[in-house]
Design a protein around this motif. Structure first.
Motif, PDB file in Angstrom:
ATOM      1  N   LEU A 269       0.631  -1.468  -0.340  1.00  0.00           N
ATOM      2  CA  LEU A 269      -0.166   0.027  -0.166  1.00  0.00           C
ATOM      3  C   LEU A 269       0.679   1.535  -0.017  1.00  0.00           C
ATOM      4  CD1 LEU A 269      -2.868  -1.021   2.101  1.00  0.00           C
ATOM      5  CD2 LEU A 269      -2.766  -1.373   0.272  1.00  0.00           C
ATOM      6  N   ILE A 270       2.319   0.959   0.972  1.00  0.00           N
ATOM      7  CA  ILE A 270       2.792   2.125   0.540  1.00  0.00           C
ATOM      8  C   ILE A 270       3.272   3.101  -0.450  1.00  0.00           C
ATOM      9  CG2 ILE A 270       4.778   3.456   2.273  1.00  0.00           C
ATOM     10  CD1 ILE A 270       4.610   1.484   4.386  1.00  0.00           C
ATOM     11  N   LYS A 271       3.286   1.936  -1.426  1.00  0.00           N
ATOM     12  CA  LYS A 271       4.544   1.596  -2.765  1.00  0.00           C
ATOM     13  C   LYS A 271       3.452   2.205  -3.297  1.00  0.00           C
ATOM     14  CE  LYS A 271       7.357  -0.554  -4.199  1.00  0.00           C
ATOM     15  NZ  LYS A 271       8.303  -1.969  -4.486  1.00  0.00           N
ATOM     16  N   ALA A 272       2.103   1.666  -3.594  1.00  0.00           N
ATOM     17  CA  ALA A 272       0.869   2.267  -3.979  1.00  0.00           C
ATOM     18  C   ALA A 272       0.060   4.126  -3.749  1.00  0.00           C
ATOM     19  CB  ALA A 272       0.009   1.517  -3.803  1.00  0.00           C
ATOM     20  N   TYR A 273       1.133   4.320  -2.803  1.00  0.00           N
ATOM     21  CA  TYR A 273       0.749   5.603  -2.472  1.00  0.00           C
ATOM     22  C   TYR A 273       2.096   6.462  -3.276  1.00  0.00           C
ATOM     23  CZ  TYR A 273       0.681  10.146   0.397  1.00  0.00           C
ATOM     24  OH  TYR A 273       0.563  10.975   0.484  1.00  0.00           O
ATOM     25  N   LYS A 274       2.868   6.244  -3.424  1.00  0.00           N
ATOM     26  CA  LYS A 274       2.943   6.734  -4.281  1.00  0.00           C
ATOM     27  C   LYS A 274       3.129   6.756  -5.909  1.00  0.00           C
ATOM     28  CE  LYS A 274       8.468   6.488  -6.100  1.00  0.00           C
ATOM     29  NZ  LYS A 274       9.855   5.770  -6.330  1.00  0.00           N
ATOM     30  N   ALA A 358      14.560   2.089   3.565  1.00  0.00           N
ATOM     31  CA  ALA A 358      16.470   2.076   3.917  1.00  0.00           C
ATOM     32  C   ALA A 358      17.005   1.682   2.589  1.00  0.00           C
ATOM     33  CB  ALA A 358      16.362   1.090   4.526  1.00  0.00           C
ATOM     34  N   GLN A 359      15.765   0.470   0.893  1.00  0.00           N
ATOM     35  CA  GLN A 359      15.506   0.204   0.344  1.00  0.00           C
ATOM     36  C   GLN A 359      15.910   1.567  -1.175  1.00  0.00           C
ATOM     37  OE1 GLN A 359      12.756  -2.211   0.073  1.00  0.00           O
ATOM     38  NE2 GLN A 359      13.340  -3.607   1.574  1.00  0.00           N
ATOM     39  N   ASN A 360      15.201   2.630  -0.623  1.00  0.00           N
ATOM     40  CA  ASN A 360      14.876   3.899  -1.411  1.00  0.00           C
ATOM     41  C   ASN A 360      15.696   4.873  -0.806  1.00  0.00           C
ATOM     42  OD1 ASN A 360      13.513   2.345  -3.666  1.00  0.00           O
ATOM     43  ND2 ASN A 360      12.400   1.655  -1.855  1.00  0.00           N
ATOM     44  N   PRO A 361      16.664   4.871  -0.601  1.00  0.00           N
ATOM     45  CA  PRO A 361      17.230   6.457   0.466  1.00  0.00           C
ATOM     46  C   PRO A 361      16.979   7.313  -0.655  1.00  0.00           C
ATOM     47  CG  PRO A 361      19.223   5.012  -0.488  1.00  0.00           C
ATOM     48  CD  PRO A 361      17.702   4.150  -0.866  1.00  0.00           C
ATOM     49  N   GLY A 362      16.703   9.028  -0.090  1.00  0.00           N
ATOM     50  CA  GLY A 362      16.087   9.679  -0.448  1.00  0.00           C
ATOM     51  C   GLY A 362      14.928  10.194  -1.182  1.00  0.00           C
ATOM     52  N   GLU A 363      14.100   8.846  -1.545  1.00  0.00           N
ATOM     53  CA  GLU A 363      12.991   8.763  -1.627  1.00  0.00           C
ATOM     54  C   GLU A 363      11.173  10.367  -1.364  1.00  0.00           C
ATOM     55  OE1 GLU A 363       9.820   8.955  -3.853  1.00  0.00           O
ATOM     56  OE2 GLU A 363      10.959   8.185  -4.654  1.00  0.00           O
ATOM     57  N   GLU A 364      11.870  10.826  -1.838  1.00  0.00           N
ATOM     58  CA  GLU A 364      10.508  11.963  -1.343  1.00  0.00           C
ATOM     59  C   GLU A 364       9.257  11.948  -0.631  1.00  0.00           C
ATOM     60  OE1 GLU A 364      10.580  15.339  -3.654  1.00  0.00           O
ATOM     61  OE2 GLU A 364      12.729  15.842  -3.463  1.00  0.00           O
ATOM     62  N   ILE A 365       8.581  10.739  -1.451  1.00  0.00           N
ATOM     63  CA  ILE A 365       7.292  10.344  -1.176  1.00  0.00           C
ATOM     64  C   ILE A 365       7.418  10.026   0.143  1.00  0.00           C
ATOM     65  CG2 ILE A 365       5.733   8.955  -1.049  1.00  0.00           C
ATOM     66  CD1 ILE A 365       5.696  11.811  -3.120  1.00  0.00           C
ATOM     67  N   TYR A 366       8.052   8.599   0.424  1.00  0.00           N
ATOM     68  CA  TYR A 366       8.598   7.971   1.657  1.00  0.00           C
ATOM     69  C   TYR A 366       9.153   8.598   2.934  1.00  0.00           C
ATOM     70  CZ  TYR A 366       8.189   4.026  -2.167  1.00  0.00           C
ATOM     71  OH  TYR A 366       7.721   3.194  -2.919  1.00  0.00           O
ATOM     72  N   ALA A 367      10.157   9.394   2.701  1.00  0.00           N
ATOM     73  CA  ALA A 367      10.195  10.081   3.222  1.00  0.00           C
ATOM     74  C   ALA A 367       8.813  11.702   4.063  1.00  0.00           C
ATOM     75  CB  ALA A 367      11.703  11.594   3.098  1.00  0.00           C
ATOM     76  N   SER A 368       7.982  11.877   3.460  1.00  0.00           N
ATOM     77  CA  SER A 368       7.260  12.812   3.548  1.00  0.00           C
ATOM     78  C   SER A 368       5.979  11.592   4.384  1.00  0.00           C
ATOM     79  CB  SER A 368       6.293  13.085   2.799  1.00  0.00           C
ATOM     80  OG  SER A 368       5.249  12.472   1.378  1.00  0.00           O
ATOM     81  N   LEU A 369       5.718  10.889   4.302  1.00  0.00           N
ATOM     82  CA  LEU A 369       4.729   9.589   4.654  1.00  0.00           C
ATOM     83  C   LEU A 369       5.711   9.936   6.615  1.00  0.00           C
ATOM     84  CD1 LEU A 369       3.966   7.206   2.231  1.00  0.00           C
ATOM     85  CD2 LEU A 369       2.671   8.845   3.384  1.00  0.00           C
ATOM     86  N   LEU A 370       7.186   9.963   6.470  1.00  0.00           N
ATOM     87  CA  LEU A 370       8.125   9.715   7.724  1.00  0.00           C
ATOM     88  C   LEU A 370       7.732  10.846   9.106  1.00  0.00           C
ATOM     89  CD1 LEU A 370       9.728   8.098   9.664  1.00  0.00           C
ATOM     90  CD2 LEU A 370      11.260   8.946   8.843  1.00  0.00           C
ATOM     91  N   ASP A 371       7.172  11.628   8.101  1.00  0.00           N
ATOM     92  CA  ASP A 371       7.158  12.962   8.309  1.00  0.00           C
ATOM     93  C   ASP A 371       5.318  12.876   9.107  1.00  0.00           C
ATOM     94  OD1 ASP A 371       9.876  13.948   8.262  1.00  0.00           O
ATOM     95  OD2 ASP A 371       9.135  14.933   6.431  1.00  0.00           O
ATOM     96  N   PHE A 372       4.758  12.214   8.532  1.00  0.00           N
ATOM     97  CA  PHE A 372       3.405  12.741   8.322  1.00  0.00           C
ATOM     98  C   PHE A 372       3.133  11.768   9.767  1.00  0.00           C
ATOM     99  CE2 PHE A 372      -0.959  11.210   8.398  1.00  0.00           C
ATOM    100  CZ  PHE A 372      -1.403  12.348   7.851  1.00  0.00           C
ATOM    101  N   TYR A 373       3.861  10.448   9.582  1.00  0.00           N
ATOM    102  CA  TYR A 373       3.443   9.938  10.964  1.00  0.00           C
ATOM    103  C   TYR A 373       4.359  10.595  11.878  1.00  0.00           C
ATOM    104  CZ  TYR A 373       4.722   5.261  13.423  1.00  0.00           C
ATOM    105  OH  TYR A 373       5.220   4.605  14.387  1.00  0.00           O
ATOM    106  N   ARG A 374       5.185  11.045  12.041  1.00  0.00           N
ATOM    107  CA  ARG A 374       5.592  11.204  13.597  1.00  0.00           C
ATOM    108  C   ARG A 374       4.878  12.684  14.083  1.00  0.00           C
ATOM    109  NH1 ARG A 374      11.944  12.123  10.963  1.00  0.00           N
ATOM    110  NH2 ARG A 374      12.688  10.265  11.678  1.00  0.00           N
ATOM    111  N   ILE A 375       4.136  13.535  13.180  1.00  0.00           N
ATOM    112  CA  ILE A 375       3.408  14.224  13.406  1.00  0.00           C
ATOM    113  C   ILE A 375       1.549  13.544  14.372  1.00  0.00           C
ATOM    114  CG2 ILE A 375       1.794  16.044  12.567  1.00  0.00           C
ATOM    115  CD1 ILE A 375       3.790  16.155  10.824  1.00  0.00           C
ATOM    116  N   ASN A 376       0.792  12.661  13.381  1.00  0.00           N
ATOM    117  CA  ASN A 376      -0.009  11.718  13.477  1.00  0.00           C
ATOM    118  C   ASN A 376       0.417  10.659  14.561  1.00  0.00           C
ATOM    119  OD1 ASN A 376      -1.817  13.832  11.741  1.00  0.00           O
ATOM    120  ND2 ASN A 376       0.163  13.380  10.769  1.00  0.00           N
ATOM    121  N   ASN A 377       1.486  10.700  14.861  1.00  0.00           N
ATOM    122  CA  ASN A 377       1.187   9.009  15.813  1.00  0.00           C
ATOM    123  C   ASN A 377       1.998   8.956  17.048  1.00  0.00           C
ATOM    124  OD1 ASN A 377       0.032   6.912  13.625  1.00  0.00           O
ATOM    125  ND2 ASN A 377       1.742   8.471  12.352  1.00  0.00           N
ATOM    126  N   THR A 378       2.549   9.830  17.193  1.00  0.00           N
ATOM    127  CA  THR A 378       3.711   9.805  18.173  1.00  0.00           C
ATOM    128  C   THR A 378       3.883  10.886  18.868  1.00  0.00           C
ATOM    129  OG1 THR A 378       6.202  10.954  17.100  1.00  0.00           O
ATOM    130  CG2 THR A 378       5.210   8.215  17.136  1.00  0.00           C
TER     131      THR A 378
END
Length: 378
Positions: A269-274, A358-378
Motif C-alpha cells: 500500500l505504501i508503494k501504491a501511495y507513491k 532504507a531500500q530507497n534512500p532519498g525518496e521524497e514520498i517515503y520521507a514525507s510519509l515518515l514526517d506525517f507519521y511522526r506528527i500523527n502517531n507519536t
C-alpha cells in the motif's frame, strides 16, 4: 426510516457478547456479498453469509473487504502494479455497501482485513470485539448535499435548525457533522431531525425527492448527486480538517499470528501511495477501471477538488480524537471509557515504511510519509 444494517450490527454485537460466539459463516464465493439494496440489504444477505463454516486464514492470502469509493483505490493500485504479488501475497477483494455487514464478515472470519470507516470498528472494539487497527486508507471524503434552491441558505450552519438531515447511522460523516452542530450551539438530537437511511444512494434519492432537506454522503455519491442537479453545501473537512476515515482493521489473533504478512500488505500500500501522489493519469485510469465510476468523477474527487486523501498511515492521534468526538456526540456509544487505544498498532506500519526508506534512500514520498507519521502517531 431505520438503518437496518446498523440494527443488525448491534443485534450481532449483543448476541455475541451474551453467547461468546462469533457465528459460522462461509467463505464469500463472489465478488460482491450484497444481495439487495435499501433497507432490506443486510437482512437479505445475512442468511447466506452466515451458513456453513468460516475458512481459517491461509498463509500468504488476504481476503479484503472494501467500500466502492475512489478513496479506497490504494488497494487497486497495489494490485494493478503487482505490489501484492511482489510481496508474496495473494489478495482477493470483496465489495460491501454496509460497514455493518463488512465488519460482521470480518469478525466472523470471512474476511482477513476490513476497510470500513472509523466509527463502526471503534464501536465493535468498545464492545469487546478483538479487532486491531493497523493502518489507514483515507482522510476526509464526506460532504453535505441539498437541492439547489436550498444551497445558499444551508451554507450557514445556523440555518440547519429545524431541518431534516438524511444520514447513515454510525457513519464517519454523521459523527463529524454532529460535532459541528454541537460546536455551533445545536443539540443534534432536538434542533435537527436526523433520518436514517441504509445507503448513500438512498440518501441521495431522499434529498432529490424532498424527503430530507440535506444528506451526508461520501465520494463518489456527492459528485454523482451534483450530476443530477444537487448541490454540495459543505465538505466535512471544513469542520474537522483531515479527519480520519476508513481504517485498516483485522482480527487481533490473526494479525498477531501473521504480522510479517500484514507488514508486507502495508508495504504494498505504501508503494501504491507513491503512484497515487506522483502519477495522476495512471491513478485515475486504475480507479476508473476498478470502480466502474465515470472518469470525470474520479478525477474531480481525487485530484481537482481533492475531496479526500488516500493515505495508508494508521493515524493514531486522529483516530483517538475521532473516538473522543464519538463519545461526546454520539448517543450510541455505550462503553465510553473503553481503552480503544490498546487496539491501535502503529509499529508495523513504521517498520514497513522504515524498510522502504532504507531500500530507497532519498525518496521524497517515503520521507514525507515518515514526517506525517511522526506528527500523527507519536
Amino acid at each position: 426510516m431505520c438503518d437496518c444494517g446498523m440494527d443488525h450490527l448491534f443485534d450481532f454485537l449483543n448476541k455475541e457478547k451474551n453467547n461468546g460466539s462469533s457465528g459460522s459463516p462461509t467463505d464469500p464465493g463472489r465478488r460482491s456479498l450484497l444481495l439487495g439494496t435499501g433497507a432490506t440489504l443486510l437482512a437479505a444477505s445475512l442468511p447466506l453469509a452466515f451458513s456453513g463454516k468460516a475458512h481459517a486464514a491461509t498463509p500468504g492470502k488476504f481476503r479484503v473487504g472494501y467500500i466502492a469509493e475512489p478513496a479506497h483505490g490504494l488497494h487497486f493500485l497495489a494490485r494493478d502494479k503487482g505490489y501484492f504479488k511482489e510481496q508474496g501475497l495473494d489478495v482477493e477483494f470483496f465489495q460491501f455497501k454496509s460497514s455493518a455487514e463488512g465488519l460482521i464478515a470480518l469478525r466472523s472470519g470471512k474476511l482477513d482485513i476490513g476497510t470500513f470507516g472509523s466509527a463502526a470498528p471503534l464501536v465493535f472494539i468498545s464492545q469487546g470485539t478483538p479487532f486491531t487497527i493497523f493502518g489507514g486508507m483515507m482522510l476526509g471524503g464526506q460532504a453535505v448535499i441539498t437541492r439547489p434552491e436550498q444551497a445558499q441558505d444551508l451554507k450557514s450552519l445556523e440555518n440547519y435548525r429545524g431541518k431534516k438531515i438524511a444520514i447513515n447511522r454510525l457513519s464517519t460523516g454523521d459523527i463529524v457533522f454532529r460535532q459541528a452542530l454541537q460546536k455551533a450551539g445545536f443539540d443534534p438530537e432536538t434542533h435537527v431531525t436526523r433520518v436514517e437511511f441504509p445507503s448513500p444512494g438512498a440518501i441521495v434519492e431522499a434529498v432529490i425527492k424532498g424527503q430530507a432537506d440535506a444528506g451526508i454522503v461520501f465520494s463518489p455519491h456527492f459528485s454523482l448527486a451534483e450530476k443530477r442537479g444537487m448541490a454540495v453545501t459543505h465538505f466535512l473537512g471544513d469542520f474537522l480538517p483531515s479527519y480520519t476515515c476508513c481504517r485498516l482493521t483485522a482480527n487481533t489473533a490473526d494479525y498477531n499470528a501473521r504480522k510479517d504478512e500484514y507488514g508486507r500488505f502495508l508495504t504494498a500500500l505504501i508503494k501504491a501511495y507513491k503512484i497515487y501522489k506522483t502519477d495522476q493519469e495512471e491513478t485515475v485510469r486504475v480507479f476508473t477501471k476498478e470502480l466502474k465510476i465515470d472518469e470525470d468523477v474520479i478525477r474531480k474527487d481525487t485530484y481537482t477538488r481533492q475531496a479526500f486523501e488516500s493515505h495508508p498511515d494508521p493515524l493514531k492521534k486522529g483516530t483517538l480524537e475521532f473516538w473522543k468526538a464519538m463519545v461526546e456526540s454520539a448517543g450510541y456509544v455505550t462503553n465510553k471509557t473503553y481503552p480503544v487505544e490498546q487496539h491501535i498498532d502503529i509499529d508495523l506500519y513504521k517498520q514497513s515504511l522504515d524498510a522502504l526508506i532504507a531500500q530507497n534512500p532519498g525518496e521524497e514520498i517515503y520521507a514525507s510519509l515518515l514526517d506525517f507519521y511522526r506528527i500523527n502517531n507519536t
